[in-house]
Design a protein around this motif. Structure first.
Motif, short mmCIF file in Angstrom:
data_model
loop_
_atom_site.label_atom_id
_atom_site.label_comp_id
_atom_site.label_asym_id
_atom_site.label_seq_id
_atom_site.Cartn_x
_atom_site.Cartn_y
_atom_site.Cartn_z
N ILE A 115 35.66 29.08 27.74
CA ILE A 115 36.53 30.23 27.55
C ILE A 115 36.06 31.29 28.54
O ILE A 115 34.98 31.84 28.40
N ARG A 116 36.87 31.52 29.56
CA ARG A 116 36.48 32.42 30.65
C ARG A 116 37.12 33.78 30.43
O ARG A 116 38.31 33.89 30.16
N TRP A 117 36.30 34.81 30.55
CA TRP A 117 36.75 36.16 30.23
C TRP A 117 36.03 37.19 31.07
O TRP A 117 35.04 36.89 31.74
N ASN A 118 36.55 38.41 31.04
CA ASN A 118 35.84 39.57 31.57
C ASN A 118 36.36 40.82 30.89
O ASN A 118 37.44 40.83 30.32
N HIS A 161 33.71 44.98 34.50
CA HIS A 161 33.54 43.85 35.42
C HIS A 161 34.60 43.90 36.51
O HIS A 161 35.76 44.21 36.24
N PRO A 162 34.24 43.52 37.75
CA PRO A 162 35.27 43.41 38.79
C PRO A 162 36.24 42.28 38.42
O PRO A 162 35.88 41.36 37.68
N PRO A 163 37.47 42.34 38.92
CA PRO A 163 38.50 41.36 38.53
C PRO A 163 38.11 39.90 38.75
O PRO A 163 38.52 39.03 37.99
N GLU A 164 37.32 39.60 39.79
CA GLU A 164 36.96 38.21 40.07
C GLU A 164 35.81 37.68 39.21
O GLU A 164 35.59 36.48 39.16
N ARG A 165 35.11 38.54 38.51
CA ARG A 165 33.97 38.10 37.69
C ARG A 165 34.47 37.40 36.43
O ARG A 165 35.42 37.85 35.79
N ARG A 166 33.83 36.30 36.08
CA ARG A 166 34.15 35.57 34.85
C ARG A 166 32.87 35.32 34.07
O ARG A 166 31.91 34.81 34.62
#
Length: 65
Positions: free
Chosen positions: A22-25, A30-35
């Motif tokens: 389950i990938r989230w931020n 968090h910057p948009p590309e961080r997961r």
């Protein structure tokens, strides 16, 4: 040689093997590309994803590699 560690579900108290990522931020910190990744068994995939989705943090659910 170190023993291989079996990835387990991130749900509190669960010891089942992980089958989903389950990938989230948190877009506020968090910057948009961080997961960030929580692991989930089949039984907890929906509840963990729903918890993050209600907060606007869920980005995607994928099979655990």
């Amino acid at each position: 040689m170190e023993p291989e560690i079996e990835p387990i579900c991130s749900a509190k108290g669960c010891r089942q093997p992980a089958v989903h990522e389950i990938r989230w931020n948190n877009p506020r910190i968090h910057p948009p590309e961080r997961r960030k990744v929580w692991l989930a068994c089949e039984d907890h995939r929906e509840s963990l994803a729903d918890f993050l989705d209600r907060r606007g943090f869920l980005r995607e659910v994928a099979p655990f590699r």
